[in-house]
Scaffold this active site. Structure first.
Site, short mmCIF file in Angstrom:
data_model
loop_
_atom_site.label_atom_id
_atom_site.label_comp_id
_atom_site.label_asym_id
_atom_site.label_seq_id
_atom_site.Cartn_x
_atom_site.Cartn_y
_atom_site.Cartn_z
CB SER A 123 35.56 49.32 40.27
OG SER A 123 34.26 48.89 39.94
CB ILE A 134 30.95 52.22 46.36
CG1 ILE A 134 29.51 51.83 46.00
CG2 ILE A 134 30.99 53.02 47.65
CD1 ILE A 134 28.85 50.83 46.95
CB VAL A 189 42.16 44.78 51.68
CG1 VAL A 189 42.00 46.20 51.16
CG2 VAL A 189 41.09 43.86 51.13
CE1 TYR A 204 29.25 42.04 50.11
CE2 TYR A 204 26.98 42.34 50.85
CZ TYR A 204 28.18 42.87 50.40
OH TYR A 204 28.32 44.24 50.24
CB THR A 215 29.29 48.80 41.69
OG1 THR A 215 29.08 47.53 42.33
CG2 THR A 215 28.73 49.92 42.57
N1 LIG Z 1 27.20 47.45 45.04
C1 LIG Z 1 26.41 47.18 46.06
O1 LIG Z 1 25.24 46.83 45.90
C2 LIG Z 1 26.92 47.35 47.47
C3 LIG Z 1 26.00 47.50 48.50
C4 LIG Z 1 26.45 47.64 49.80
C5 LIG Z 1 27.81 47.62 50.04
N2 LIG Z 1 28.69 47.46 49.03
C6 LIG Z 1 30.11 47.45 49.34
O2 LIG Z 1 30.75 48.50 48.65
C7 LIG Z 1 32.14 48.19 48.53
C8 LIG Z 1 32.59 48.49 47.12
O3 LIG Z 1 31.93 47.58 46.25
P1 LIG Z 1 31.39 48.00 44.81
O4 LIG Z 1 29.95 47.65 44.78
O5 LIG Z 1 31.82 49.36 44.46
O6 LIG Z 1 32.14 46.89 43.91
P2 LIG Z 1 33.12 47.00 42.66
O7 LIG Z 1 33.41 45.56 42.31
O8 LIG Z 1 32.57 47.88 41.61
O9 LIG Z 1 34.43 47.66 43.28
C9 LIG Z 1 35.17 46.99 44.24
C10 LIG Z 1 36.65 47.26 44.01
O10 LIG Z 1 37.38 46.59 45.05
C11 LIG Z 1 38.50 45.96 44.46
N3 LIG Z 1 38.91 44.81 45.26
C12 LIG Z 1 38.36 43.58 45.34
N4 LIG Z 1 39.08 42.80 46.15
C13 LIG Z 1 40.11 43.55 46.60
C14 LIG Z 1 41.19 43.32 47.45
N5 LIG Z 1 41.40 42.10 47.98
N6 LIG Z 1 42.04 44.32 47.73
C15 LIG Z 1 41.87 45.55 47.18
N7 LIG Z 1 40.89 45.83 46.32
C16 LIG Z 1 40.01 44.84 46.04
C17 LIG Z 1 38.05 45.54 43.08
O11 LIG Z 1 39.18 45.36 42.21
C18 LIG Z 1 37.17 46.72 42.67
O12 LIG Z 1 37.91 47.69 41.98
C19 LIG Z 1 32.28 46.75 48.97
O13 LIG Z 1 32.77 46.70 50.30
C20 LIG Z 1 30.88 46.22 48.91
O14 LIG Z 1 30.66 45.15 49.78
C21 LIG Z 1 28.28 47.32 47.74
#
Ligand SMILES: NC(=O)c1ccc[n+]([C@@H]2O[C@H](COP(=O)([O-])OP(=O)(O)OC[C@H]3O[C@@H](n4cnc5c(N)ncnc54)[C@H](O)[C@@H]3O)[C@@H](O)[C@H]2O)c1
Length: 276
Positions: free
Chosen positions: A21, A23, A73, A178, A213
């Protein structure tokens, strides 16, 4: 120097966590589209299957270059299994995206500019904190630990950690738990970069601003929740995973051969401050 050489990721062996999903899927997409062999991993098996089917259907040899393994993870053995599968298939692991992460609920200010009493400091849940630390911080550490032995043997490797601009910045609309879990991740990147440089392993972060996302139950897909972020952002929009393609290619490719311990900030200027 031609861009196709400088940013060449063809044939690289890549593993992405949280790849089903948002990023992480974007990283897998851009790597696969540019000729890398990509192992997508995620804790959500059903979503992972759908993501892999999507990438494989895109042609250009993606069907042969894209694989998957369910990996959580918080469970190091599942990551070891995924890395072992990459090594069995490709004999090496060139690029690791330690990306999986979760939200820890809303911040102490609502989108409407009022205090969120449920997220008030004294009510912050220790259970939620433990979960955020387990996935966002410990999860990244164990992901890196699963990959480092192979990279050391190779004498090369790229580790790219998804951090956030709230490593160093306060965020009233984002959970204190967070941002705290992610702040420590910034030091993990720097300390690992320092130690692993001697083995030819470069460790960097991609620090996105708010990105649309599925994180936090897809909160940022809602226009009202996005509004304060969009209003305050100098470009007046939020990122989508496609905005991170360039940073991913840069950090995975020869273009960044002399970059380690850095955070590549992709935030539409959010860290500059606001004109509103
Ligand atoms: N979306 C934002 O605004 C944003 C901003 C900065 C950083 N991030 C970081 O980007 C990264 C990706 O997040 P995203 O926004 O794409 O979210 P998302 O929820 O769209 O995708 C995250 C994915 O990680 C998976 N996941 C969750 N827990 C897990 C685990 N224990 N083991 C393996 N997979 C797991 C989920 O099933 C999901 O498919 C994260 O580290 C998040 O903190 C997101």
């Amino acid at each position: 120097m031609k861009s196709e050489t400088l940013f060449d990721v063809r044939g690289l062996s890549v593993l992405v966590t949280g790849a089903a999903s948002g990023i992480g899927f974007g990283y897998a997409e851009v790597m696969a589209a540019n000729g890398a062999h990509v192992m997508l991993t995620d804790a959500d098996a059903a979503r992972l299957d759908a993501a892999v089917a999507d990438l494989r259907a895109r042609g250009g040899g993606a069907a042969e270059r894209v694989t998957n393994s369910v990996a959580d993870v918080t469970r190091p053995e599942t990551l070891n299994t995924a890395v072992a599968a990459v090594l069995a298939r490709r004999g090496r692991l060139d690029v690791l995206f330690a990306n999986a992460g979760i939200s820890a609920g809303p911040g102490f200010m609502s989108a409407g500019g009022t205090r969120e009493e449920a997220s008030a400091f004294e009510r912050l849940s220790l259970e939620t904190f433990d979960r955020a630390l387990a996935v966002n911080l410990r999860g990244a550490l164990v992901t890196m630990q699963a990959a480092v032995p192979a990279m050391k043997r190779q004498g090369s490797g790229r580790i790219i950690v998804t951090t956030t601009i709230s490593l160093t910045r306060t965020e009233p609309h984002v959970s204190t738990l967070y941002v705290t879990s992610k702040a420590a991740l910034g030091q993990l990147v720097r300390q690992a970069a320092l130690e692993l440089a001697a083995y030819g392993i470069l460790v960097n972060g991609i620090a996105p601003g708010p990105t649309i996302t599925n994180i936090g139950n897809g909160r940022l897909q809602d226009a009202a929740a996005r509004e304060p972020f969009e209003r305050l952002n100098p470009l007046h929009r939020l990122a989508t995973p496609a905005d991170l393609y360039g940073a991913a290619l840069f950090l995975a490719s020869p273009a960044s051969a002399y970059v380690t311990g850095a955070q590549v900030v992709v935030d539409g200027g959010a860290c500059l401050g606001s004109t509103h």
